[in-house]
Design a protein around this motif. Structure first.
Motif, PDB file in Angstrom:
ATOM      1  N   ALA A  52      56.099  30.317 -24.016  1.00  0.00           N
ATOM      2  CA  ALA A  52      55.501  29.044 -23.614  1.00  0.00           C
ATOM      3  C   ALA A  52      56.421  28.245 -22.696  1.00  0.00           C
ATOM      4  CB  ALA A  52      55.154  28.219 -24.846  1.00  0.00           C
ATOM      5  N   ALA A  53      57.729  28.646 -22.648  1.00  0.00           N
ATOM      6  CA  ALA A  53      58.694  27.905 -21.826  1.00  0.00           C
ATOM      7  C   ALA A  53      59.142  28.684 -20.602  1.00  0.00           C
ATOM      8  CB  ALA A  53      59.911  27.536 -22.675  1.00  0.00           C
ATOM      9  N   VAL A  54      58.545  29.844 -20.335  1.00  0.00           N
ATOM     10  CA  VAL A  54      58.938  30.660 -19.188  1.00  0.00           C
ATOM     11  C   VAL A  54      58.257  30.146 -17.928  1.00  0.00           C
ATOM     12  CG1 VAL A  54      58.854  32.956 -18.160  1.00  0.00           C
ATOM     13  CG2 VAL A  54      59.400  32.697 -20.589  1.00  0.00           C
ATOM     14  N   THR A  55      59.024  30.022 -16.852  1.00  0.00           N
ATOM     15  CA  THR A  55      58.497  29.574 -15.562  1.00  0.00           C
ATOM     16  C   THR A  55      58.919  30.563 -14.479  1.00  0.00           C
ATOM     17  OG1 THR A  55      58.652  27.257 -16.222  1.00  0.00           O
ATOM     18  CG2 THR A  55      58.497  27.709 -13.863  1.00  0.00           C
ATOM     19  N   ARG A  56      58.022  30.855 -13.581  1.00  0.00           N
ATOM     20  CA  ARG A  56      58.382  31.713 -12.447  1.00  0.00           C
ATOM     21  C   ARG A  56      58.848  30.846 -11.295  1.00  0.00           C
ATOM     22  NH1 ARG A  56      54.995  36.801  -9.875  1.00  0.00           N
ATOM     23  NH2 ARG A  56      56.515  37.265  -8.211  1.00  0.00           N
ATOM     24  N   ALA A  94      49.557  33.190 -17.744  1.00  0.00           N
ATOM     25  CA  ALA A  94      48.283  32.582 -17.367  1.00  0.00           C
ATOM     26  C   ALA A  94      47.447  32.240 -18.585  1.00  0.00           C
ATOM     27  CB  ALA A  94      47.516  33.529 -16.442  1.00  0.00           C
ATOM     28  N   ALA A  95      47.453  33.150 -19.590  1.00  0.00           N
ATOM     29  CA  ALA A  95      46.712  32.877 -20.821  1.00  0.00           C
ATOM     30  C   ALA A  95      47.276  31.661 -21.541  1.00  0.00           C
ATOM     31  CB  ALA A  95      46.756  34.098 -21.732  1.00  0.00           C
ATOM     32  N   ARG A  98      46.206  28.456 -19.719  1.00  0.00           N
ATOM     33  CA  ARG A  98      44.822  28.068 -19.977  1.00  0.00           C
ATOM     34  C   ARG A  98      44.669  27.324 -21.291  1.00  0.00           C
ATOM     35  NH1 ARG A  98      43.717  33.211 -17.750  1.00  0.00           N
ATOM     36  NH2 ARG A  98      43.548  34.113 -19.838  1.00  0.00           N
ATOM     37  N   ARG A  99      45.522  27.668 -22.263  1.00  0.00           N
ATOM     38  CA  ARG A  99      45.412  27.048 -23.593  1.00  0.00           C
ATOM     39  C   ARG A  99      46.103  25.702 -23.673  1.00  0.00           C
ATOM     40  NH1 ARG A  99      46.848  32.485 -27.097  1.00  0.00           N
ATOM     41  NH2 ARG A  99      45.113  33.736 -26.354  1.00  0.00           N
ATOM     42  N   ARG A 100      46.913  25.389 -22.680  1.00  0.00           N
ATOM     43  CA  ARG A 100      47.602  24.105 -22.702  1.00  0.00           C
ATOM     44  C   ARG A 100      46.633  22.967 -22.389  1.00  0.00           C
ATOM     45  NH1 ARG A 100      52.667  26.273 -19.438  1.00  0.00           N
ATOM     46  NH2 ARG A 100      54.172  26.560 -21.139  1.00  0.00           N
ATOM     47  N   PRO A 101      46.871  21.784 -22.962  1.00  0.00           N
ATOM     48  CA  PRO A 101      46.058  20.626 -22.559  1.00  0.00           C
ATOM     49  C   PRO A 101      46.383  20.251 -21.111  1.00  0.00           C
ATOM     50  CG  PRO A 101      47.857  19.926 -24.006  1.00  0.00           C
ATOM     51  CD  PRO A 101      47.867  21.440 -24.002  1.00  0.00           C
TER      52      PRO A 101
END
Length: 339
Positions: A52-56, A94-95, A98-101
């Motif tokens: 949840a904390a990974v960023t490209r 991506a999944a 999508r689940r994040r507010p």
């Protein structure tokens, strides 16, 4: 959040750097339960990042570079030939996204919903609510003024109301007998086909209703039927329904109506078909007025087929009903439109 099961056994070789000034080292990368795990060649765990904390850092480019979103100095580089791992990470991230507010998106949706609701109320609820409120608070004096204004517009088409001096008392007697007050029945030489009702309690009759029949019970029946329509369909509401929202607002705020709105409604009164009223309600109204329904029923339908309930349930059948008018007043009334 759990990673997609199809990628739980996927491994790749990458280059990991724990800080900006550290040397990059070759590592084994795998996806675990909600984490990206980074280990050395011997399988010794070096670190793990929450998915949840990974960023490209370089979206769409190869080699792909990732970092924890709170630490841009620690990086993981996956070469172009590690396409399976790159695609897997992109799909999982991506999944997660999508689940994040999404507050911004939520605000947009809320704004659109609010605008849609306001537009709906403005288009469909507000006009009806404003009209009902205007009808409810309009004083009787203003209703009478509107009724007289509409009558003046009708006169342009129909001619002046019939007012033979010798017959006016007979007309007042009919109005008193049926409507409880004199001056509420207006007879026109033309215009309306049979009857109409106006604000202020006015009932308009075509002269034929008093000249073409031999008994006063028949024009009396038409008056009773039209008064019942007025009770069931407020004439001011009918007027405002024709005139529209702005006319309702103007009447509510200034106490006046646009002359063109009055003129248009008067024209509609001349051409509108009578609104049907339930025959049981009509029978009750005749009973209250102590007027027989049979004569009226045959005047409406000479065969009596469509008005059979009015004939069979005549409330005055077998009873001694008080006269609608005395014989002398009936004779005088039939001369109302004579000069």
């Amino acid at each position: 959040m759990t990673a997609l099961q199809e990628y739980e056994r996927l491994e790749a070789v990458g280059l990991w750097r724990p800080s900006p000034d550290a040397q990059r080292r070759e590592v084994i990368v795998s996806i675990g339960d909600a984490t990206v795990m980074i280990a050395d060649g011997n399988g010794q765990m070096l670190t793990h990042w929450s998915l949840a904390a990974v960023t490209r850092a370089n979206k769409g480019k190869r080699p792909a570079i990732y970092h924890p979103d709170t630490d841009t100095g620690e990086t993981l580089e996956l070469a172009e030939d590690e396409a399976d791992m790159i695609d897997a990470l992109e799909k999982v991230l991506a999944a997660i996204e999508r689940r994040r507010p999404h507050p911004g998106r939520l605000r947009v949706v809320a704004s659109i919903s609010l605008a849609t609701t306001v537009a709906f109320l403005a288009l469909f609820w507000l006009p009806g609510a404003l009209m009902r409120h205007t009808v409810r608070v309009l004083p009787d004096v203003k209703r009478s003024e509107i009724g007289q204004a509409l009558l003046a517009d009708l006169v342009h088409t129909s001619g002046q109301p019939c007012r033979s001096a010798a017959s006016l008392k007979a007309l007042d007697a009919l109005s008193q007998r049926l409507l409880g007050a004199p001056g509420r029945i207006v007879v026109l030489p033309g215009g309306v086909e049979q009857t109409a009702h106006l604000p202020g309690g006015l009932i308009v009759l075509n002269r034929a209703l008093i000249e073409d029949w031999e008994a006063p019970e028949i024009p009396a029946g038409f008056v009773i039927a039209e008064a019942l329509r007025a009770d069931r369909n407020d004439p001011v509401a009918d007027l405002l329904d024709d005139a529209g929202l702005w006319a309702s607002l103007r009447l509510l705020t200034t106490g006046s109506l646009p002359p063109e709105a009055l003129r248009r409604h008067a024209e509609n009164l001349l051409t509108a078909a009578p609104v049907p009223v339930p025959q049981d309600a009509l029978i009750d109204a005749f009973a209250a007025a102590q007027v027989p329904t049979t004569g009226y029923a045959y005047a409406v339908d000479v065969t009596g087929e469509t008005t059979l309930p009015l004939i069979e349930a005549d409330p005055m059948a077998g009873k001694s009903a008080p006269p609608v008018l005395t014989d002398s007043n009936w004779v005088r009334l039939q001369g109302l439109c004579e000069n």
